[in-house]
Design an enzyme around this catalytic site. Structure first.
Site, PDB file in Angstrom:
ATOM      1  N   GLU A 279       8.911 -35.956  -0.034  1.00 34.77           N
ATOM      2  CA  GLU A 279       8.670 -34.904  -1.036  1.00 34.77           C
ATOM      3  C   GLU A 279       7.546 -35.255  -2.007  1.00 34.77           C
ATOM      4  O   GLU A 279       6.804 -34.378  -2.443  1.00 34.77           O
ATOM      5  CB  GLU A 279       9.961 -34.574  -1.795  1.00 34.77           C
ATOM      6  CG  GLU A 279      10.892 -33.608  -1.046  1.00 34.77           C
ATOM      7  CD  GLU A 279      11.627 -34.225   0.135  1.00 34.77           C
ATOM      8  OE1 GLU A 279      11.577 -35.465   0.286  1.00 34.77           O
ATOM      9  OE2 GLU A 279      12.238 -33.481   0.920  1.00 34.77           O
TER      10      GLU A 279
ATOM     11  N   HIS B 210      23.019 -29.534  -2.813  1.00 33.30           N
ATOM     12  CA  HIS B 210      22.216 -28.524  -2.105  1.00 33.30           C
ATOM     13  C   HIS B 210      22.379 -27.136  -2.720  1.00 33.30           C
ATOM     14  O   HIS B 210      22.112 -26.143  -2.057  1.00 33.30           O
ATOM     15  CB  HIS B 210      22.618 -28.444  -0.621  1.00 33.30           C
ATOM     16  CG  HIS B 210      22.243 -29.641   0.193  1.00 33.30           C
ATOM     17  ND1 HIS B 210      22.835 -30.869   0.024  1.00 33.30           N
ATOM     18  CD2 HIS B 210      21.333 -29.792   1.180  1.00 33.30           C
ATOM     19  CE1 HIS B 210      22.298 -31.729   0.894  1.00 33.30           C
ATOM     20  NE2 HIS B 210      21.392 -31.104   1.592  1.00 33.30           N
TER      21      HIS B 210
END
Ligand SMILES: Cc1ncc(C[n+]2csc(CCOP(=O)(O)OP(=O)(O)O)c2C)c(N)n1
Lengths: 329, 331
Positions: A65, A134
């Site tokens: 990321e 999540h």
């Protein structure tokens, strides 16, 4: 009259990306699994792009990321308009340095010599039993950071129009794709163009009470609307669409008219963006309020797994109906 | 140190150019320090005294189109890349004539005209952004290269590993230039790093990696020539670990307690700056007069830049609302 097409959010984003890439060869797309060889994204949101525009412009990346954001930042500084996918909003946490210290600040720290016109597409939301890592709505973190815009659409046409604007915006935009908005097909004009960032949408007019909300919570507000009306309350529902910079003008005008405000978001209530909106309304309209501003948001805990707990975590339409009734006294 | 076969050697002109860049760094730093001591500049200053060969040789191979991403210890990298000194001084003085209008300061100097794209105060963050600039160079079909400067400590942060892997997979025209000065703040290299040479980490990322004598212009020249050639011809990134030493601690005011007197003295005795000067004279590459006049002109340039910077205007408070976004935030 433009023709209407029934689309859901994912199709609307996909259509915006296709249009933006076709219109402007500076637009790039990158992220994990986003090219067609890897399935066009885990939700298919980027399907077809690499086949149409090639894998130089549409790149699947390593699971990195920081490197994804760094690549997007550097390319943006060099004149490209990258759309970087950070698959889930919780994964932005491992790229926060790149987003907060660099993407958001380079224009200011360079005195305007450089700018970072990128879009971060990221998905989130409770309701899928994906639990604590999540599901978080973290829009408040980014709204608290100077130099990055935060877009949280609810309806397919807005997804398309706001994405087109976000891509052409000269500054970084985090574009939040709320899971709770995904599977409700809606009309999108076939010629849907850009919708300006920072402009709210009054989705229902009313006179007794203003409800300010965004993303999945807008969908739930629309579900609550009939019961609120049945209770004899005329609610004005404002879909903020852009959380930062937020459309104060529209919200203040509405609350000035109704005298009552309910802010509802899926993010945790504690220190959530609703607090900023409530405080601003108190500062600007103190003498004109008919009651204290009410906030609804998640409890101060991680998004839980068990279905009943997850359901309780989310601000449900019934919670909004109850809050509306309370506000009316 | 890693030997290169058929290593290109710097000719006299190249050595003179490298020396000019080194002296520009050193004269400029000397003036910054004395201005800080006089109380006329207030900034944290991260000296690079002793490390000059690295950016001077790297910059010898770069043109204005080529870009760098550097770190808080990066003033040397900009000066080596021939960034004009006036906007640099105005910036470190916090004046509106500064390259960033006084809003970045020494730790965030940016000067796109000379390719100084990002200066970061976050350890490790020069590398992922250098990749993006390099990706853009590739998409542009340009032969531009990008240098990411960083220290040895930065090779222990995740961003280093992510960036090297991506650069290798994407064959990006980046040169990762690590100045290994043996310390990260106060921590000795070997107390925090799992390998005896950072260049070995390149193996894990499928790219060439070399440990170079960063105080030796010939060694730096040979490795940089090869790395630039690789990058410009589309063969991808290189990691150069350049061994060096910083003479003035981590940040101005640092008392150096974490290093031994002996090692510091030994490093200073091998100061690469006077050594190269001597070589230029001994080898007949430059005359004493030539070098004296070079020094004089650099000192004049620095003095002019200092005067320009210190005489600048303070930025107006309106600047707080500018450059946050493209559009000014209303008052
Ligand atoms: C992410 C991050 N962690 C810690 C720091 C504080 N810090 C600044 S410089 C430094 C040491 C870095 O050492 P090295 O990478 O070897 O470079 P050098 O300073 O020796 O040039 C540290 C720990 C920082 N700026 N950023």
């Amino acid at each position: 009259m433009s023709e209407m097409e029934k689309m859901h959010a994912i199709q609307a984003i996909n259509s915006a990306l296709h249009q933006a890439m076709a219109e402007d060869d500076k637009v790039l797309v990158l992220g994990e699994d986003i090219a067609d060889k890897e399935g066009g994204g885990v939700t298919g949101t980027t399907a077809g792009l690499s086949t149409k525009f090639g894998t130089d412009r549409v790149k699947s990346t390593p699971i990195s990321e920081q490197a994804i954001m760094g690549a997007a930042i550097g390319a943006a500084m060099a004149g490209y308009k990258p759309v970087a996918e950070i698959m889930m909003m919780n994964f932005t946490t491992v790229a926060m340095d790149m987003i907060v210290n660099h993407a958001a600040k380079l224009r200011f720290m360079s005195g305007g010599q450089t700018n970072v016109p990128l879009v971060i597409r990221t998905m989130t939301g409770a309701g899928w039993q994906t639990a604590g890592q999540h599901s978080d709505f973290l829009e408040g973190w980014f709204a608290h950071t100077a130099g990055i815009k935060v877009v949280c659409p609810a309806f397919p046409a807005d997804y398309k129009g706001l994405m087109l604007s976000a891509i052409q915006d000269p500054d970084p935009v985090i574009f939040v794709e709320g899971g709770g908005t995904f599977f409700i097909p809606n009309d999108v004009p076939s010629d849907q163009g850009p919708i300006p960032l920072g402009k709210a949408n009054v989705v229902q007019e009313g006179t007794d009470l203003t409800i300010v909300t965004w993303s999945a919570q807008t969908v739930r507000a629309m579900m609550a609307a009939p019961a609120i009306a049945e209770a004899g309350i005329s609610a004005e529902i404002i879909d903020l669409r852009t959380v930062s910079p937020w459309d104060k003008e529209t919200v203040l005008a509405s609350v000035e008219k109704t005298g009552r405000l309910l802010v509802a978001h899926e993010a945790v209530r504690n220190f959530g963006p609703g607090a900023e909106i409530a405080a601003t309304v108190n500062e600007e309209l103190f003498g004109k309020l008919k009651g204290p501003v009410r906030r609804l948001g998640g409890p101060t805990c991680a998004v839980p797994f068990a279905k009943n707990l997850e359901t309780a975590f989310i601000v449900q339409p019934d919670d909004m109906v109850a809050a509306a009734k309370e506000l009316m006294g | 140190m890693t030997e290169l076969s058929n290593a290109p050697k710097p000719d006299g002109e190249a050595l003179k150019d490298i020396y000019r860049r080194m002296l520009r760094i050193e004269r400029n730093e000397d003036e910054i320090l004395s201005t800080i001591r006089k109380g006329r500049l207030t900034m944290p200053y991260y000296s690079a005294r002793g490390q000059e060969v690295i950016p001077a040789t790297v910059s010898h191979f770069l043109n204005d189109e080529d870009q760098i991403c550097t770190i808080y210890r990066g003033v040397q990298d900009m000066v080596a890349k021939d960034m004009p000194l006036k906007p640099l001084w105005a910036e470190i003085a916090g004046r509106v004539e500064g390259t960033c209008k006084g809003k970045g300061g020494g730790m965030h100097i940016t000067h796109p005209e000379t390719g100084v794209m990002v200066t970061t105060g976050i350890v490790g963050s020069s590398m992922p952004i250098a990749n993006g600039l390099a990706w853009a160079a590739k998409l542009d079909g340009s032969d531009r290269v990008v240098v990411a400067y960083f220290g040895d400590g930065a090779s222990n942060i995740g961003a280093f590993h992510e960036a090297l892997n991506m650069a290798s997979v994407w064959k990006l025209p980046v040169i990762f230039v690590c100045a290994n000065n043996l310390f990260a703040e106060h921590t000795r290299y070997e107390d925090a790093t799992s390998v005896d040479q950072i260049s070995k980490r390149a193996i894990g990322y499928g790219m060439p990696g070399f440990t170079v004598d960063g105080n030796n212009p010939d060694d730096m020249y040979a490795h940089m020539a090869a790395a630039v050639e690789r990058a410009r011809s589309g063969e991808g990134p290189t990691l150069l670990e350049c061994m060096t030493f910083r003479f003035r601690g981590h940040v101005l005011g640092d008392d150096d307690k974490y290093m031994t007197k002996e090692e510091k003295e030994a490093a200073m005795a091998a100061d690469p700056l006077p050594a190269l000067r001597q070589r230029l004279v001994d080898d007949g590459i430059a005359t004493e007069e030539e070098l004296a006049s070079l020094q004089e002109s650099l000192e004049q340039e620095v003095a002019d830049a200092r005067d320009f910077g210190l005489a600048g205007e303070l930025p107006s408070e309106d600047e707080l609302r500018r450059d946050v976004f493209a559009e000014e935030i209303p008052a």
